[in-house]
Design an enzyme around this catalytic site. Structure first.
Site, PDB file in Angstrom:
ATOM      1  N   HIS A 127      48.922  97.358   1.420  1.00  0.00           N
ATOM      2  CA  HIS A 127      50.356  97.137   1.607  1.00  0.00           C
ATOM      3  C   HIS A 127      50.552  95.640   1.832  1.00  0.00           C
ATOM      4  CE1 HIS A 127      54.308  98.632   3.650  1.00  0.00           C
ATOM      5  NE2 HIS A 127      54.474  97.431   3.130  1.00  0.00           N
TER       6      HIS A 127
ATOM      7  N   GLU B 268      51.418  99.701  -1.806  1.00  0.00           N
ATOM      8  CA  GLU B 268      52.631 100.028  -1.073  1.00  0.00           C
ATOM      9  C   GLU B 268      53.440  98.766  -0.806  1.00  0.00           C
ATOM     10  OE1 GLU B 268      50.896 103.637   1.753  1.00  0.00           O
ATOM     11  OE2 GLU B 268      51.313 101.667   2.615  1.00  0.00           O
TER      12      GLU B 268
ATOM     13  N   HIS C 252      50.659 107.485   8.088  1.00  0.00           N
ATOM     14  CA  HIS C 252      51.089 106.739   9.272  1.00  0.00           C
ATOM     15  C   HIS C 252      50.666 107.482  10.525  1.00  0.00           C
ATOM     16  CE1 HIS C 252      53.215 103.735  11.623  1.00  0.00           C
ATOM     17  NE2 HIS C 252      53.429 103.083  10.485  1.00  0.00           N
TER      18      HIS C 252
END
Length: 248
Positions: A43, A74, A195
């Site tokens: 990410h 991401e 997450h």
């Protein structure tokens, strides 16, 4: 079976903190793949404080030797991010509604508000053959709209699930995630999750076979420290003690 995609951001954070290429992102990624992980996730944020845009290119090159594995990139779809993704052409791109200064992801897309902005972005990514995933809160009512605007998958934001684990509200929270996953599948989407998932809580989420892929990085890195710390400290002590006894 649920696939594991290992998020390597913390490897990038450790590397960047000392201004050296250690630990090396590609070396650690290859170890992940050799152990059997299905995918790699990064990410890259605008400040590139952990994973960088160059890492995206390097990991794509690595995966050319692993044709059955995947790269997932991401991020918030600003112009710089999209330029990198369209150049690298990962297997999967997960669009996340992050503020550029945000510490970490903390909410999913509001498709009622954001759908018009997302439609052309999704179309552009899919034109390049990239699978598109939308980072979403566990709301069953939003799943059909995610499909309608062109997404291939959703990634359920699992902080609420992780926070509820081992509390009285866990069963109700788990059921909300399962209802959302079922609604997504009914709409024609596959379901990812990520997450705050860890060794303790990931099993229950994936038990019913509704989750195609989980992305785990922060907890995996901390757990690796926890499970390996004693061995490394002991190894240093053994070297130093043996060295001392040799000198005497």
């Amino acid at each position: 079976m649920t696939h594991l995609s290992v998020n390597l951001n913390k490897i990038g954070l450790l590397r960047n903190s000392r201004g050296r290429d250690y630990p090396n992102m590609v070396t650690m990624a290859e170890r992940v793949l050799s152990l059997g992980a299905f995918g790699l996730t990064i990410h890259p944020r605008p400040d590139q404080r952990h994973a960088t845009y160059q890492d995206a290119h390097d990991l794509k090159n690595l995966l050319s030797r692993y044709p059955d594995r995947e790269l997932n990139i991401e991020g918030f779809p600003d112009a710089n991010f999209l330029d990198v993704v369209l150049e690298v052409v990962p297997d999967q791109c997960t669009l996340v509604p992050d503020d550029p200064n945000q510490l970490t992801s903390d909410h999913g897309w509001n498709l009622g508000r954001d759908q018009d902005a997302l439609r052309p972005i999704i179309a552009k990514l899919k034109d390049k053959g990239i699978r598109v995933v939308l980072f979403m809160d566990p709301d069953p009512e939003s799943m059909m709209l995610a499909k309608d605007i062109g997404a291939d998958r959703v990634e359920l934001y699992t902080e609420a699930y992780a926070n509820a684990y081992s509390t009285e509200s866990f069963q109700a929270t788990l059921e909300q995630y399962e209802l959302t996953a079922e609604a997504a599948i009914k709409a024609g989407l596959k379901v990812n999750a990520g997450h705050d998932l860890d060794l303790e809580n990931v099993g229950a989420l994936c038990e019913k076979g509704l989750i195609t892929e989980v992305s785990i990085g922060h907890a995996l890195t901390i757990e690796a420290l926890d499970l390996g710390w004693d061995n490394i400290v002991t190894s240093y002590l053994n070297i130093l003690h043996n060295e001392g006894s040799t000198e005497s």
